[in-house]
Design a protein around this motif. Structure first.
Motif, PDB file in Angstrom:
ATOM      1  N   ARG A  36       0.830  -1.204   0.000  1.00 16.16           N
ATOM      2  CA  ARG A  36       0.000   0.000   0.000  1.00 16.16           C
ATOM      3  C   ARG A  36       0.870   1.262   0.000  1.00 16.16           C
ATOM      4  O   ARG A  36       0.601   2.218  -0.720  1.00 16.16           O
ATOM      5  CB  ARG A  36      -0.918   0.004   1.221  1.00 16.16           C
ATOM      6  N   GLN A  37       1.920   1.258   0.814  1.00 17.88           N
ATOM      7  CA  GLN A  37       2.805   2.421   0.897  1.00 17.88           C
ATOM      8  C   GLN A  37       3.557   2.625  -0.414  1.00 17.88           C
ATOM      9  O   GLN A  37       3.731   3.754  -0.871  1.00 17.88           O
ATOM     10  CB  GLN A  37       3.786   2.266   2.069  1.00 17.88           C
ATOM     11  N   ARG A  38       3.978   1.526  -1.046  1.00 22.22           N
ATOM     12  CA  ARG A  38       4.673   1.637  -2.332  1.00 22.22           C
ATOM     13  C   ARG A  38       3.755   2.209  -3.403  1.00 22.22           C
ATOM     14  O   ARG A  38       4.189   3.011  -4.236  1.00 22.22           O
ATOM     15  CB  ARG A  38       5.237   0.283  -2.764  1.00 22.22           C
ATOM     16  N   VAL A  39       2.490   1.822  -3.384  1.00 23.78           N
ATOM     17  CA  VAL A  39       1.518   2.359  -4.342  1.00 23.78           C
ATOM     18  C   VAL A  39       1.357   3.861  -4.138  1.00 23.78           C
ATOM     19  O   VAL A  39       1.385   4.646  -5.093  1.00 23.78           O
ATOM     20  CB  VAL A  39       0.156   1.635  -4.216  1.00 23.78           C
ATOM     21  N   GLY A  86      -4.951  10.021   5.743  1.00 25.78           N
ATOM     22  CA  GLY A  86      -3.494   9.979   5.825  1.00 25.78           C
ATOM     23  C   GLY A  86      -2.972   8.596   6.169  1.00 25.78           C
ATOM     24  O   GLY A  86      -1.787   8.428   6.437  1.00 25.78           O
ATOM     25  N   GLN A  87      -3.831   7.588   6.147  1.00 23.88           N
ATOM     26  CA  GLN A  87      -3.435   6.216   6.500  1.00 23.88           C
ATOM     27  C   GLN A  87      -3.484   5.326   5.269  1.00 23.88           C
ATOM     28  O   GLN A  87      -4.299   5.519   4.373  1.00 23.88           O
ATOM     29  CB  GLN A  87      -4.364   5.650   7.563  1.00 23.88           C
ATOM     30  N   VAL A  88      -2.606   4.341   5.269  1.00 22.55           N
ATOM     31  CA  VAL A  88      -2.618   3.353   4.200  1.00 22.55           C
ATOM     32  C   VAL A  88      -2.934   1.962   4.720  1.00 22.55           C
ATOM     33  O   VAL A  88      -3.062   1.024   3.935  1.00 22.55           O
ATOM     34  CB  VAL A  88      -1.264   3.322   3.441  1.00 22.55           C
ATOM     35  N   THR A  89      -3.071   1.818   6.022  1.00 19.12           N
ATOM     36  CA  THR A  89      -3.353   0.500   6.593  1.00 19.12           C
ATOM     37  C   THR A  89      -4.744   0.043   6.194  1.00 19.12           C
ATOM     38  O   THR A  89      -5.622   0.839   5.877  1.00 19.12           O
ATOM     39  CB  THR A  89      -3.253   0.539   8.133  1.00 19.12           C
ATOM     40  N   SER A  90      -4.952  -1.264   6.221  1.00 22.95           N
ATOM     41  CA  SER A  90      -6.256  -1.806   5.846  1.00 22.95           C
ATOM     42  C   SER A  90      -7.269  -1.545   6.960  1.00 22.95           C
ATOM     43  O   SER A  90      -6.914  -1.396   8.130  1.00 22.95           O
ATOM     44  CB  SER A  90      -6.151  -3.309   5.576  1.00 22.95           C
ATOM     45  N   LEU A  91      -8.522  -1.491   6.570  1.00 25.19           N
ATOM     46  CA  LEU A  91      -9.593  -1.284   7.539  1.00 25.19           C
ATOM     47  C   LEU A  91      -9.810  -2.572   8.331  1.00 25.19           C
ATOM     48  O   LEU A  91      -9.572  -3.669   7.815  1.00 25.19           O
ATOM     49  CB  LEU A  91     -10.890  -0.908   6.816  1.00 25.19           C
TER      50      LEU A  91
END
Length: 121
Positions: free
Chosen positions: A10-13, A49-54
């Motif tokens: 997710r962060q790389r995307v 501002g988050q990329v973590t999954s829900l």
């Protein structure tokens, strides 16, 4: 249900999107994910501002909890030849919770008990 994509991916995307390394469609092809995933990830990143999954959304709440299994066991002990419909009505009378025949069947199976399959008159 498949596992969510890793936070690293997710962060790389997001990093690739912010550094304008391609369109959303090109990023989807590059990282082998769907375009809708890219769109949802970017929207979530912009909003929070988050990329973590829900977290997992949950599921249906069981009508017959483990604490209520004793009531069913008592009903079967009192009337071992009761059919599931009779157990449903007895359970509703004792606990105030109405359940379907299917729900009662699963509870009886969980207790590893058997019931009569049909009535013979």
């Amino acid at each position: 249900m498949p596992a969510p994509y890793s936070t690293d991916l997710r962060q790389r995307v997001i990093n690739a999107y912010e550094s304008k390394q391609g369109s959303q469609r090109q990023l989807a092809e590059r990282f082998q994910v769907s375009v809708s995933f890219i769109k949802r990830l970017i929207r979530r990143y912009r909003d929070t501002g988050q990329v973590t999954s829900l977290p997992h959304g949950g599921g249906a709440i069981a009508k017959i909890r483990n604490s209520s299994l004793a009531v069913i066991e008592q009903l079967v002990d009192e009337q071992p030849d009761a059919i599931l419909e009779e157990l449903c009505s007895g359970f509703a009378a004792k606990s105030g919770v109405e359940v379907s025949v299917t729900t009662m069947h699963r509870a009886v199976q969980r207790l590893k008990l058997t019931t009569k399959k049909n009535t013979i008159c």
